[in-house]
Design a protein around this motif. Structure first.
Motif, PDB file in Angstrom:
ATOM      1  N   SER A  56     -16.632   1.995   4.948  1.00  0.00           N
ATOM      2  CA  SER A  56     -15.168   2.610   5.442  1.00  0.00           C
ATOM      3  C   SER A  56     -14.399   2.114   6.393  1.00  0.00           C
ATOM      4  N   SER A  57     -15.222   1.024   6.924  1.00  0.00           N
ATOM      5  CA  SER A  57     -13.969  -0.076   8.044  1.00  0.00           C
ATOM      6  C   SER A  57     -13.687  -0.933   6.806  1.00  0.00           C
ATOM      7  N   GLY A  58     -14.668  -1.575   5.511  1.00  0.00           N
ATOM      8  CA  GLY A  58     -13.856  -2.177   4.674  1.00  0.00           C
ATOM      9  C   GLY A  58     -12.260  -1.520   4.292  1.00  0.00           C
ATOM     10  N   LEU A  59     -12.894  -0.475   3.165  1.00  0.00           N
ATOM     11  CA  LEU A  59     -11.507   0.401   3.211  1.00  0.00           C
ATOM     12  C   LEU A  59     -10.703   0.491   4.025  1.00  0.00           C
ATOM     13  N   ASP A  60     -10.396   0.883   5.217  1.00  0.00           N
ATOM     14  CA  ASP A  60      -9.270   0.630   6.094  1.00  0.00           C
ATOM     15  C   ASP A  60      -9.076  -0.886   5.871  1.00  0.00           C
ATOM     16  N   TRP A  61      -9.393  -1.680   6.345  1.00  0.00           N
ATOM     17  CA  TRP A  61      -8.930  -3.223   6.620  1.00  0.00           C
ATOM     18  C   TRP A  61      -7.592  -3.159   4.728  1.00  0.00           C
ATOM     19  N   VAL A  62      -8.985  -3.383   3.545  1.00  0.00           N
ATOM     20  CA  VAL A  62      -8.058  -3.502   2.263  1.00  0.00           C
ATOM     21  C   VAL A  62      -6.618  -2.876   2.603  1.00  0.00           C
ATOM     22  N   PHE A  63      -7.025  -1.766   2.856  1.00  0.00           N
ATOM     23  CA  PHE A  63      -5.179  -0.623   2.819  1.00  0.00           C
ATOM     24  C   PHE A  63      -4.457  -0.817   4.111  1.00  0.00           C
ATOM     25  N   SER A  64      -4.973  -1.591   5.166  1.00  0.00           N
ATOM     26  CA  SER A  64      -4.425  -2.661   5.934  1.00  0.00           C
ATOM     27  C   SER A  64      -3.323  -3.140   5.054  1.00  0.00           C
ATOM     28  N   GLN A  65      -3.691  -3.919   4.697  1.00  0.00           N
ATOM     29  CA  GLN A  65      -3.445  -5.115   3.758  1.00  0.00           C
ATOM     30  C   GLN A  65      -2.491  -4.972   2.415  1.00  0.00           C
ATOM     31  N   VAL A  66      -2.641  -3.846   1.812  1.00  0.00           N
ATOM     32  CA  VAL A  66      -1.663  -3.957   0.191  1.00  0.00           C
ATOM     33  C   VAL A  66      -1.984  -2.416   0.502  1.00  0.00           C
ATOM     34  N   GLU A  67      -1.193  -1.614  -0.915  1.00  0.00           N
ATOM     35  CA  GLU A  67      -0.676  -0.272  -1.099  1.00  0.00           C
ATOM     36  C   GLU A  67      -1.190   0.076  -2.294  1.00  0.00           C
ATOM     37  N   LYS A  68      -2.051  -0.705  -3.087  1.00  0.00           N
ATOM     38  CA  LYS A  68      -2.917  -0.192  -4.346  1.00  0.00           C
ATOM     39  C   LYS A  68      -4.298  -1.167  -4.365  1.00  0.00           C
ATOM     40  N   ALA A  69      -5.250  -0.522  -4.532  1.00  0.00           N
ATOM     41  CA  ALA A  69      -6.309  -1.387  -5.358  1.00  0.00           C
ATOM     42  C   ALA A  69      -7.163  -0.914  -5.988  1.00  0.00           C
TER      43      ALA A  69
END
Length: 300
Positions: A81-94
């Motif tokens: 969950s924290s990793g996905l928070d970080w991912v979507f702080s970096q990119v709009e979609k993944a």
């Protein structure tokens, strides 16, 4: 052709599986790769975690690599969950893969096209790569569902913004009749959400599924299966034994994709999917033979 959509890759302590999934990512050649790793649970695990992280050093194509490595063990629930928070702080979609979710090559094109096509369609919150009950004769490339399979998936920041690890909407939602959408499987769905709400499961995905359901979100599921789970073995976190749900063969999906005219969830499909996934595993041949011998000894 290189993949324009960022890929988020979640790894931990299984370098052999990580290498297999990494090779599939390498073939897709994403322009951006975001890697999330948890820390070791005990000193003896540190070497495995290190070897797993070293797999990522094999990037040999034009790619921006971002890493989010934890020095301590956060566990499945909080690391993902924290990793996905970080991912979507970096990119709009993944496009999101874990170390045991091996994608068929067309999975990447499937996600890339639909992430772009439905970018502004707020109700669509999740794109799945897994279909446990393939529908090869469907006249469209995919269907809409209210289920949230997470063996290889994709989403947008706008959808992930609904994620609430505490499931604060649950007490209100469970008094409503919407849970009965799932028909004969409603009790199973209820029990999964209740267990996650009570923190009885070290998992992040039950909360994600709930937040999609509670917000009337829709999932796109391909008509055939695009993901093989290769992690059902003793060192798995939640998948330690072989299961019928990891035996569905993968196929390549035809391009260009044929889209349904209406965004309506397929209730019949959802019930059948849940029925199949909740079905007990048949006993193995070895176990059956052992039981036969045991019964024979008791008898004689």
């Amino acid at each position: 052709m290189a993949l324009l959509t960022p890929v988020a890759f979640f790894i931990f302590n299984r370098p052999d599986l990580t290498a297999q999934v990494f090779e599939a990512i390498r073939q897709a050649k994403p322009h951006k790769l975001l890697v999330v790793a948890d820390g070791a649970r005990f000193p003896e695990e540190e070497e495995k975690c290190l070897k797993t992280r070293q797999v990522i050093k094999n990037v040999d194509w034009d790619c921006e690599v971002l890493t989010n490595f934890s020095d301590t063990n956060l566990g499945c629930k909080y690391r993902v969950s924290s990793g996905l928070d970080w991912v979507f702080s970096q990119v709009e979609k993944a496009i999101i893969l874990e170390d045991d979710c091996l994608p068929e090559p067309s999975f990447f094109a499937f996600c890339e096209e639909l992430l772009e096509y439905y970018y502004n369609h707020e109700q669509i919150m999740h794109l799945a790569g897994t279909n446990l009950i393939p529908q090869p004769h469907l006249n469209t490339s995919f269907l809409f569902s209210r289920l949230v399979p997470i063996w290889g998936w994709a989403t947008w920041r706008r959808a992930w913004n609904h994620y609430d690890i505490e499931m604060k909407l649950w007490n209100k939602y469970k008094t409503e009749n919407d849970i009965y959408y799932f028909g004969k499987q409603a009790n199973n769905v209820y029990n999964v959400f209740e267990s996650n709400y009570l923190n009885q499961i070290d998992s992040w995905d039950g909360q994600w599924a709930f937040n999609c359901v509670a917000n009337q979100g829709l999932t796109i599921i391909p008509k055939i299966n695009l993901i093989k789970n290769i992690g059902f073995r003793e060192d798995g976190t939640h998948t330690k034994a072989a299961s019928h749900i990891c035996s569905i063969p993968v196929q390549s999906i035809d391009l260009p994709l044929i889209k349904p005219l209406e965004t309506i969830p397929n209730k019949e499909f959802d019930e059948k999917f849940l029925e199949f996934s909740n079905r007990p595993n048949p006993p193995s041949l070895t176990k059956s033979l052992k039981n036969l011998v045991k019964n024979w000894i008791k008898k004689y």
